[in-house]
Design a protein around this motif. Structure first.
Motif, PDB file in Angstrom:
ATOM      1  N   ILE A   1       0.871  -1.188   0.000  1.00  0.00           N
ATOM      2  CA  ILE A   1       0.000   0.000   0.000  1.00  0.00           C
ATOM      3  C   ILE A   1       0.908   1.238   0.000  1.00  0.00           C
ATOM      4  O   ILE A   1       1.142   1.858   1.047  1.00  0.00           O
ATOM      5  CB  ILE A   1      -0.951   0.011   1.212  1.00  0.00           C
ATOM      6  CG1 ILE A   1      -1.691  -1.322   1.325  1.00  0.00           C
ATOM      7  CG2 ILE A   1      -1.956   1.151   1.088  1.00  0.00           C
ATOM      8  CD1 ILE A   1      -2.620  -1.409   2.507  1.00  0.00           C
TER       9      ILE A   1
ATOM     10  N   ALA B   1      -1.279  -3.943  -8.122  1.00  0.00           N
ATOM     11  CA  ALA B   1      -2.342  -2.932  -8.205  1.00  0.00           C
ATOM     12  C   ALA B   1      -3.306  -3.257  -9.339  1.00  0.00           C
ATOM     13  O   ALA B   1      -4.534  -3.150  -9.180  1.00  0.00           O
ATOM     14  CB  ALA B   1      -1.721  -1.548  -8.401  1.00  0.00           C
TER      15      ALA B   1
ATOM     16  N   LEU C   1      -2.811   1.705  -4.256  1.00  0.00           N
ATOM     17  CA  LEU C   1      -1.888   0.576  -4.430  1.00  0.00           C
ATOM     18  C   LEU C   1      -0.822   0.805  -5.485  1.00  0.00           C
ATOM     19  O   LEU C   1       0.200   0.089  -5.492  1.00  0.00           O
ATOM     20  CB  LEU C   1      -2.686  -0.686  -4.813  1.00  0.00           C
ATOM     21  CG  LEU C   1      -3.794  -1.099  -3.857  1.00  0.00           C
ATOM     22  CD1 LEU C   1      -4.533  -2.317  -4.395  1.00  0.00           C
ATOM     23  CD2 LEU C   1      -3.218  -1.398  -2.470  1.00  0.00           C
TER      24      LEU C   1
END
Length: 849
Positions: free
Chosen positions: A114, A466, A175
């Motif tokens: 993250i 992501a 992300l």
């Protein structure tokens, strides 16, 4: 590396009339601590030769340098025998290092997976916030028409494009590792999705009308009439035959009896599989697979896709109906159908299309491009066209009055999450793989471009993660695979976007449309969206400008571009990609089949060895050939290695050995006959002594005389054989193979080197290797190369190998004639050195000029 200048310092005087230089090596050892000697001429030399003698001094420090073989280097510096771990061991060590479940691991994974947590702490509010707000609102506005248009291009309801413009965008903001890319809908991915969906018509999707894609009446998204005209059947059967069969006998294989719903279900299955593929690539760190899609292939592929996209949008631009085309060469067939039906064009639709294209191109090229440095944000011309088209269509009722096709109703709100159909998973894997790889290549290319330009780091594996999360989540909300759009990325950069706050704000704008104002676009003409899509293909088509540059720089890359482009246009989108990848791999094989090899010479002023063709001033070292093969040596290029080796050293050892052996066999046969069949005189001699009944002593003496005579015959035979060997011996006694470009040798390559060593040894030439990398050294060791050639034949550098050859020649007391050689070249030959084992001894090589 030992240089000749370090080894020897000398001064000399030479008369200009002297044309020929003779160098003689002799080895002397002395026990003095400090020694300086000037060579004296031999008594037999003439006065003129004595005047040509060179005087030099040998510094002791220069003589105490060693000639390194690989064995000496490994022993002195303790080579790590296990420096190359096996694949299994390396994978296991990686898992233990990075995936060991510890608190530090979970913290590292949190910040790694993250990135938003990390960069938001360092966010510069005063410097970045205003630019991000402007850029985010602008991109959100651009998402709306592109989402609607690219969803229609994919053969799906327009509202699904808004879902793809929301879920992947907001997830990537948290992300993703790139600050400038804009994920969402894109023309290339939409076209691939269209091909994948249409190829399932009749199997997973019920067949619909085989008439024209564009109805002249209002088309609700459930009808899917606006895309039927560009159906792709990769199985090669026609839609009409499938339709007739399926109408007569309904099949339970359909995902849904509603064709529109079945299309959405196939698209969600594609999104799920594409996301899982990205996730697997991220976990296994398989981002490197994109190396097989070079820039040439990506450009050729996207340019071919632009041709497909423009072709697919011509019917809605003209407002005509065309016959469904299937199979290969859809572009050509579609153009034929377009020209057949162009007389039925809808005038109102053509006017709307023309005005939209002119307005879009004019503002983009003459206002946004021209004044982009002066305007805070570019003019959102896409949104202006959508708003004007929607408003005018509603005001003048384009659909009923002029039969203009419009988008139709858009449902409000976010749909409830529904799992993609498991029945379609196995059927769409092939298309999902192609879509996942192409999208990743486009995404990572843009991410790397902006990261390089703005000097920050991205993580390909985090990018994969992501994309995976975005596609998997979208698949539960009636979405299709997302991709980065080149035009939106340019808008992000042009409006000054700094971080993924842009993505957050853009997703909020799209969310407002989904929840509240989506119904306002129900009267939007399809021609407006088609005009936006077609005009946006300009930059893709302009990639053809790279062709002249590619032709000048690399003709193989040019060929890959052309092959990929033609494959996409003449075959199909997915087939074109496969053809491009196959062509690249094939061209790569051709490149390895055409390696470059050079013959090296010595550049005295730089103390280096380089290609004699590239550097004409590079000189040969007498009786030494230096060869460099600039490619790995393995089974596929062994024949080329042999061919270039023979060409560069200018000597065919096979022919010489064959001729030499034939001549030696003739000599053996001749002297064998002389031993088996003695001469008549010898036979009469034996008979005379037998008749005379000589004593035992006389018989012994006669037999000894006969044996002595036979030994003389054998000695004479051996002398002739030795003379024959000398006759076929080349004018060099050492070959040095520079292995510095070689990173890999397979079994056939090493066997070839062993055979070369044996062949040249047979004619008195020693083959030396140098610059052997540790991994190649281990390969040679496993194939027992040292047992055949000897450990002293592998040296650290070219200079070490040359010194070894000179020492071997000097120890034999040989004389080397160098006609017309410059005096500086003589300095090369007069190198003083000692072995590690005898560093206390003095070695003097005396030269005569």
């Amino acid at each position: 590396m030992i240089t000749f200048k370090q080894i020897l310092f000398f001064s000399f005087t030479v008369q200009t009339e002297q044309r020929t230089t003779m160098t003689r090596f002799s080895y002397k050892r002395k026990q003095k601590e400090n020694f300086v000697e000037s060579p004296s001429t031999e008594p037999s030399q003439t006065t003129n030769e004595q005047n040509n003698a060179a005087t030099y001094q040998i510094d002791r420090s220069s003589r105490k340098l060693s000639i390194y073989t690989i064995e000496k280097l490994n022993e002195r510096y303790n080579l790590n025998q296990d420096f190359q771990n096996s694949t299994v061991a390396g994978t296991w060590n990686y898992i233990k290092k990075y995936y060991k479940p510890t608190p530090a691991f979970f913290k590292r994974q949190l910040f790694k997976r993250i990135p938003f947590i990390d960069w938001i702490r360092h966010y510069k509010i005063k410097e970045w916030l205003l630019s991000d707000i402007v850029s985010g609102l602008t991109i959100g506005i651009v998402h709306i028409p592109q989402g609607l248009g690219y969803a229609i291009l994919a053969g799906l309801p327009p509202v699904t494009g808004l879902y793809v413009s929301f879920f992947p965008v907001i997830l990537y903001a948290f992300l993703g590792s790139s600050r400038h890319i804009s994920i969402g809908t894109f023309a290339v991915s939409s076209l691939m999705i269209l091909a994948a969906i249409n190829s399932r018509v009749g199997t997973l999707i019920p067949p619909n009308s085989v008439a024209s894609p564009i109805d002249n009446t209002t088309s609700d998204y459930a009808d899917m009439d606006y895309t039927e005209g560009y159906i792709s059947n990769t199985l090669g059967s026609t839609i009409s035959s499938i339709a007739s069969t399926m109408r007569s006998s309904p099949s339970p294989r359909y995902l849904s009896n509603d064709p529109g719903e079945a299309r959405i279900m196939v698209a969600t299955a594609l999104a799920l599989i594409a996301g899982l593929i990205h996730l697997a690539m991220a976990i296994l760190h398989f981002g490197y697979v994109t190396v097989y899609l070079s820039d040439s292939i990506v450009q050729g592929f996207t340019t071919g896709c632009a041709i497909h996209i423009i072709t697919s949008q011509l019917p809605p631009l003209l407002g005509i109906k065309i016959k469904t085309v299937t199979g290969q060469s859809k572009v050509i067939k579609s153009w034929i159908e377009i020209f057949k039906n162009i007389k039925y064009s809808n005038g109102a639709t053509c006017i709307i299309s023309g005005i939209s294209i002119a307005l879009f191109a004019g503002v983009r090229d003459h206002i946004n491009e021209r004044f982009k440095g002066r305007m805070p944000i570019p003019v959102p011309i896409e949104l202006i066209i959508v708003v004007l088209g929607t408003g005018l269509s509603a005001a003048f009722d384009f659909s009923k009055r002029w039969k203009v096709s419009v988008v139709g109703s858009l449902p409000l709100g976010i749909p409830s999450p529904v799992a993609p159909p498991m029945a379609a998973i196995s059927d769409v894997v092939g298309d999902a793989v192609a879509i996942a790889i192409v999208c990743f290549v486009i995404n990572i290319s843009m991410a790397k471009l902006f990261a390089t330009k703005y000097k920050y780091q991205i993580s390909p594996n985090q990018e994969l993660f992501a994309y995976a999360v975005g596609n998997i989540v979208t698949s539960f909300f009636r979405g299709f695979p997302a991709c980065v759009a080149l035009s939106r990325c340019a808008v992000v950069e042009g409006t000054g976007g700094k971080t993924q706050i842009v993505g957050l704000l853009a997703s909020i704008v799209v969310l407002i449309v989904i929840l509240a104002i989506g119904q306002l676009f129900r009267t939007l003409p399809n021609a407006c969206l088609a005009a936006i899509i077609v005009t946006a293909m300009k930059n893709m088509l302009l990639q053809t400008k790279q062709l002249p540059i590619l032709w000048r720089i690399n003709k193989l890359e040019f060929l890959a571009w052309i092959i990929t482009f033609l494959g996409v246009v003449l075959l199909d989108v997915d087939y074109g990609l496969y053809v491009g990848v196959a062509a690249t791999i094939f061209l790569l094989i051709i490149r390895t089949q055409r390696p470059h090899a050079t013959s090296l010479g010595y550049l005295s002023s730089a103390d280096v060895y380089e290609d004699k063709h590239a550097y004409p001033s590079a000189t040969d070292i007498p009786s030494i050939k230096i060869f460099r093969f600039e490619e790995n040596i393995y089974y596929a290029n062994i024949d080329m290695f042999k061919k270039l080796f023979i060409k560069r050293i200018d000597f065919r050892v096979d022919d010489q050995i064959k001729a030499m052996n034939d001549e030696i066999m003739n000599i053996e046969r001749e002297y064998q006959l002389r031993l088996v069949k003695p001469s008549n005189a010898l036979m009469k001699f034996k008979q005379r002594f037998q008749k005379a009944n000589t004593t035992n002593i006389n018989e012994t003496l006669t037999q000894e005389s006969i044996e002595i005579d036979e030994n003389k015959i054998i000695e004479e035979k051996n002398e002739k054989i030795e003379e024959t060997r000398k006759k076929y011996r080349p004018n060099f006694d050492h070959i040095i193979i520079d292995c510095s470009p070689v990173n890999y040798m397979d079994m056939m390559g090493i066997k070839t080197l062993i055979q070369i060593f044996k062949d040249f040894k047979e004619i008195g030439v020693t083959v030396l290797l140098c610059h052997v990398r540790p991994i190649v050294y281990h390969q040679l060791k496993r194939m027992n190369y040292m047992d055949v050639a000897g450990r002293e034949t592998i040296h650290v550098s070219i200079n070490d190998a040359v010194m070894h050859a000179l020492r071997a020649r000097a120890s034999r007391g040989s004389i080397v004639y160098v006609p017309g050689a410059p005096v500086t070249h003589i300095g090369i030959e007069n190198a003083a050195y000692v072995d590690d084992e005898d560093e206390n001894s003095d070695a003097i090589i005396t030269s005569y000029f």
